[in-house]
Design a protein around this motif. Structure first.
Motif, PDB file in Angstrom:
ATOM      1  N   ASN A  55      19.409   5.364  32.892  1.00  0.00           N
ATOM      2  CA  ASN A  55      19.157   6.625  33.585  1.00  0.00           C
ATOM      3  C   ASN A  55      18.199   7.426  32.717  1.00  0.00           C
ATOM      4  OD1 ASN A  55      21.349   6.972  35.975  1.00  0.00           O
ATOM      5  ND2 ASN A  55      22.071   5.634  34.350  1.00  0.00           N
ATOM      6  N   ILE A  56      17.083   7.836  33.308  1.00  0.00           N
ATOM      7  CA  ILE A  56      16.026   8.448  32.507  1.00  0.00           C
ATOM      8  C   ILE A  56      15.525   9.734  33.164  1.00  0.00           C
ATOM      9  CG2 ILE A  56      13.813   8.066  31.349  1.00  0.00           C
ATOM     10  CD1 ILE A  56      14.204   5.106  31.640  1.00  0.00           C
ATOM     11  N   ALA A  57      15.405  10.784  32.353  1.00  0.00           N
ATOM     12  CA  ALA A  57      14.829  12.045  32.843  1.00  0.00           C
ATOM     13  C   ALA A  57      13.668  12.440  31.949  1.00  0.00           C
ATOM     14  CB  ALA A  57      15.899  13.134  32.855  1.00  0.00           C
ATOM     15  N   LEU A  58      12.600  12.908  32.581  1.00  0.00           N
ATOM     16  CA  LEU A  58      11.442  13.400  31.842  1.00  0.00           C
ATOM     17  C   LEU A  58      11.417  14.918  31.917  1.00  0.00           C
ATOM     18  CD1 LEU A  58       8.675  10.933  33.139  1.00  0.00           C
ATOM     19  CD2 LEU A  58      10.324  10.633  31.264  1.00  0.00           C
ATOM     20  N   VAL A  59      11.213  15.554  30.763  1.00  0.00           N
ATOM     21  CA  VAL A  59      11.229  17.008  30.693  1.00  0.00           C
ATOM     22  C   VAL A  59       9.972  17.476  29.955  1.00  0.00           C
ATOM     23  CG1 VAL A  59      12.438  18.988  29.685  1.00  0.00           C
ATOM     24  CG2 VAL A  59      13.767  17.104  30.667  1.00  0.00           C
ATOM     25  N   ASN A  60       9.361  18.517  30.459  1.00  0.00           N
ATOM     26  CA  ASN A  60       8.210  19.118  29.774  1.00  0.00           C
ATOM     27  C   ASN A  60       8.687  19.710  28.430  1.00  0.00           C
ATOM     28  OD1 ASN A  60       6.304  21.148  28.911  1.00  0.00           O
ATOM     29  ND2 ASN A  60       5.328  20.959  30.918  1.00  0.00           N
ATOM     30  N   GLY A  61       8.162  19.176  27.328  1.00  0.00           N
ATOM     31  CA  GLY A  61       8.629  19.564  26.003  1.00  0.00           C
ATOM     32  C   GLY A  61       8.314  20.997  25.623  1.00  0.00           C
ATOM     33  N   SER A  62       7.400  21.640  26.337  1.00  0.00           N
ATOM     34  CA  SER A  62       7.079  23.029  26.033  1.00  0.00           C
ATOM     35  C   SER A  62       7.865  24.006  26.893  1.00  0.00           C
ATOM     36  CB  SER A  62       5.582  23.294  26.253  1.00  0.00           C
ATOM     37  OG  SER A  62       4.816  22.289  25.658  1.00  0.00           O
ATOM     38  N   THR A  63       7.978  23.687  28.196  1.00  0.00           N
ATOM     39  CA  THR A  63       8.625  24.621  29.124  1.00  0.00           C
ATOM     40  C   THR A  63      10.098  24.291  29.366  1.00  0.00           C
ATOM     41  OG1 THR A  63       8.084  23.281  31.058  1.00  0.00           O
ATOM     42  CG2 THR A  63       6.445  24.922  30.373  1.00  0.00           C
ATOM     43  N   GLY A  64      10.487  23.053  29.102  1.00  0.00           N
ATOM     44  CA  GLY A  64      11.862  22.627  29.367  1.00  0.00           C
ATOM     45  C   GLY A  64      12.112  22.256  30.808  1.00  0.00           C
ATOM     46  N   GLN A  65      11.059  22.302  31.631  1.00  0.00           N
ATOM     47  CA  GLN A  65      11.245  21.992  33.054  1.00  0.00           C
ATOM     48  C   GLN A  65      11.334  20.484  33.296  1.00  0.00           C
ATOM     49  OE1 GLN A  65       8.114  24.391  34.676  1.00  0.00           O
ATOM     50  NE2 GLN A  65       9.566  25.694  35.776  1.00  0.00           N
ATOM     51  N   VAL A  66      12.252  20.114  34.199  1.00  0.00           N
ATOM     52  CA  VAL A  66      12.415  18.704  34.533  1.00  0.00           C
ATOM     53  C   VAL A  66      11.207  18.248  35.340  1.00  0.00           C
ATOM     54  CG1 VAL A  66      13.854  17.021  35.722  1.00  0.00           C
ATOM     55  CG2 VAL A  66      14.915  18.949  34.544  1.00  0.00           C
ATOM     56  N   ILE A  67      10.607  17.146  34.924  1.00  0.00           N
ATOM     57  CA  ILE A  67       9.460  16.589  35.645  1.00  0.00           C
ATOM     58  C   ILE A  67       9.961  15.621  36.722  1.00  0.00           C
ATOM     59  CG2 ILE A  67       7.350  15.209  35.423  1.00  0.00           C
ATOM     60  CD1 ILE A  67       7.294  16.266  32.426  1.00  0.00           C
ATOM     61  N   LYS A  68      10.750  14.642  36.322  1.00  0.00           N
ATOM     62  CA  LYS A  68      11.393  13.740  37.289  1.00  0.00           C
ATOM     63  C   LYS A  68      12.480  12.935  36.598  1.00  0.00           C
ATOM     64  CE  LYS A  68       7.728  10.227  36.929  1.00  0.00           C
ATOM     65  NZ  LYS A  68       6.924   9.258  37.664  1.00  0.00           N
ATOM     66  N   SER A  69      13.302  12.286  37.400  1.00  0.00           N
ATOM     67  CA  SER A  69      14.337  11.426  36.838  1.00  0.00           C
ATOM     68  C   SER A  69      14.530  10.232  37.757  1.00  0.00           C
ATOM     69  CB  SER A  69      15.649  12.193  36.683  1.00  0.00           C
ATOM     70  OG  SER A  69      16.204  12.473  37.947  1.00  0.00           O
ATOM     71  N   ASN A  70      15.072   9.158  37.203  1.00  0.00           N
ATOM     72  CA  ASN A  70      15.350   7.974  38.016  1.00  0.00           C
ATOM     73  C   ASN A  70      16.324   7.054  37.271  1.00  0.00           C
ATOM     74  OD1 ASN A  70      15.183   6.255  40.217  1.00  0.00           O
ATOM     75  ND2 ASN A  70      12.938   6.269  40.238  1.00  0.00           N
ATOM     76  N   ALA A  71      16.944   6.159  38.004  1.00  0.00           N
ATOM     77  CA  ALA A  71      17.836   5.171  37.404  1.00  0.00           C
ATOM     78  C   ALA A  71      17.255   3.781  37.646  1.00  0.00           C
ATOM     79  CB  ALA A  71      19.228   5.269  38.027  1.00  0.00           C
ATOM     80  N   PHE A  72      17.353   2.918  36.635  1.00  0.00           N
ATOM     81  CA  PHE A  72      16.766   1.590  36.712  1.00  0.00           C
ATOM     82  C   PHE A  72      17.839   0.545  36.449  1.00  0.00           C
ATOM     83  CE2 PHE A  72      13.619   4.699  35.584  1.00  0.00           C
ATOM     84  CZ  PHE A  72      12.602   4.432  36.486  1.00  0.00           C
ATOM     85  N   ASP A  73      18.095  -0.277  37.452  1.00  0.00           N
ATOM     86  CA  ASP A  73      19.113  -1.330  37.356  1.00  0.00           C
ATOM     87  C   ASP A  73      18.610  -2.397  36.378  1.00  0.00           C
ATOM     88  OD1 ASP A  73      20.820  -3.451  37.654  1.00  0.00           O
ATOM     89  OD2 ASP A  73      20.986  -3.239  39.835  1.00  0.00           O
ATOM     90  N   MET A  74      19.286  -2.502  35.254  1.00  0.00           N
ATOM     91  CA  MET A  74      18.849  -3.446  34.231  1.00  0.00           C
ATOM     92  C   MET A  74      19.669  -4.728  34.248  1.00  0.00           C
ATOM     93  SD  MET A  74      16.229  -2.428  32.446  1.00  0.00           S
ATOM     94  CE  MET A  74      15.475  -1.926  33.973  1.00  0.00           C
ATOM     95  N   TYR A  75      20.545  -4.848  35.246  1.00  0.00           N
ATOM     96  CA  TYR A  75      21.326  -6.081  35.359  1.00  0.00           C
ATOM     97  C   TYR A  75      20.683  -7.023  36.374  1.00  0.00           C
ATOM     98  CZ  TYR A  75      25.171  -9.325  35.895  1.00  0.00           C
ATOM     99  OH  TYR A  75      25.925 -10.475  35.931  1.00  0.00           O
ATOM    100  N   SER A  76      20.318  -6.456  37.522  1.00  0.00           N
ATOM    101  CA  SER A  76      19.723  -7.327  38.538  1.00  0.00           C
ATOM    102  C   SER A  76      18.440  -6.744  39.116  1.00  0.00           C
ATOM    103  CB  SER A  76      20.730  -7.602  39.664  1.00  0.00           C
ATOM    104  OG  SER A  76      21.100  -6.379  40.259  1.00  0.00           O
ATOM    105  N   GLY A  77      17.964  -5.601  38.551  1.00  0.00           N
ATOM    106  CA  GLY A  77      16.728  -5.003  39.052  1.00  0.00           C
ATOM    107  C   GLY A  77      15.496  -5.668  38.453  1.00  0.00           C
ATOM    108  N   ASP A  78      14.325  -5.137  38.837  1.00  0.00           N
ATOM    109  CA  ASP A  78      13.048  -5.659  38.322  1.00  0.00           C
ATOM    110  C   ASP A  78      12.554  -4.705  37.234  1.00  0.00           C
ATOM    111  OD1 ASP A  78      10.484  -6.545  37.858  1.00  0.00           O
ATOM    112  OD2 ASP A  78       9.975  -6.783  39.984  1.00  0.00           O
ATOM    113  N   VAL A  79      12.307  -5.229  36.036  1.00  0.00           N
ATOM    114  CA  VAL A  79      11.889  -4.390  34.916  1.00  0.00           C
ATOM    115  C   VAL A  79      10.547  -3.706  35.189  1.00  0.00           C
ATOM    116  CG1 VAL A  79      10.634  -6.163  33.612  1.00  0.00           C
ATOM    117  CG2 VAL A  79      11.815  -4.313  32.373  1.00  0.00           C
TER     118      VAL A  79
END
Ligand SMILES: *[C@@H]1O[C@H](CO)[C@@H](O)[C@H](O)[C@H]1NC(C)=O
Ligand SMILES: *[C@@H]1O[C@H](CO)[C@@H](O)[C@H](O)[C@H]1NC(C)=O
Length: 208
Positions: A86-110
């Protein structure tokens, strides 16, 4: 600092001897608003930092939780978490969330993970939390991209290991915000999974 002995005694005696005073104090406390720190963490953060709290997944049952600058970014209740990374990207200066997503690492596509990690811009904070299995599909390219964000454990992550991390694109040193627990039958808290990991603190704002 040492407490002066006598004033302390005097105060406690008056509380017991004058019930009215005690009652008034109690009412006052009940009405006072509870001051909570951002993300409900134990210590308030200085103003040149962002408060955060990250909790890993619990076995394959409860998804991870991420709060940043008092905003719940990913959680079970928000219904935006998933098995894997589970990954979230945040603007390091403003603290605002840019986007987030979850990536299945068991059976998903890398490939989906690589497409998410490659375009991350300098000055972005990257929050990651494992849920169930963060590693089966990780390849060297993905591990290197995560290591470049300041991770010390990206190369070691294995099947059902637990892991939480905050890194940044463009940081030169290893991140101090990282916890790792190996999946090990001898030490696992749950049958097939290690203990939940939890980390809270203050991330320096990027001063540019
Ligand atoms: C954090 O957010 C909660 C609502 O989610 C709010 O009640 C509280 O005042 C906020 N805390 C700070 C320190 O901004
Ligand atoms: C962060 O936000 C500022 C102000 O909106 C913007 O100028 C900057 O490019 C953003 N940085 C990132 C890494 O998104």
């Amino acid at each position: 600092t040492r407490w002066p002995r006598r004033p302390l005694l005097t105060r406690s005696v008056s509380v017991f001897l004058i019930p009215g005073l005690f009652l008034n104090c109690g009412l006052f406390l009940a009405e006072a608003p509870v001051i909570r720190n951002k993300c409900n963490i134990k210590k308030a953060c200085p103003s040149n930092t962002f408060a955060f709290k990250i909790v890993s997944g619990a076995a394959n049952v409860i998804g991870p939780f991420m709060c940043f600058d008092n905003v719940t970014v990913m959680s079970n209740i928000k219904n935006n978490i998933g098995r894997g990374l589970n990954i979230a990207l945040v603007n390091g200066s403003t603290g605002q969330v840019i986007k987030s997503n979850a990536f299945d690492m068991y059976s998903g596509d890398v490939k989906h993970l690589l497409d998410f990690l490659k375009p991350i811009k300098k000055g972005t904070l990257v929050l990651m939390a494992a849920y169930d299995d963060p590693a089966t599909k990780l390849n060297d390219e993905a591990r290197n991209l995560i290591a470049e964000l300041g991770s010390s454990y990206a190369s070691k992550l294995g099947f059902r290991d637990n892991w939480i991390f905050i890194g940044g694109k463009g940081i030169k040193d290893k991140s101090p915000f990282e916890q790792y627990l190996k999946n090990d039958k001898q030490t696992n808290k749950y049958d097939g999974w290690p203990e939940v990991l939890e980390m809270e603190g203050c991330v320096p704002k990027k001063l540019d």
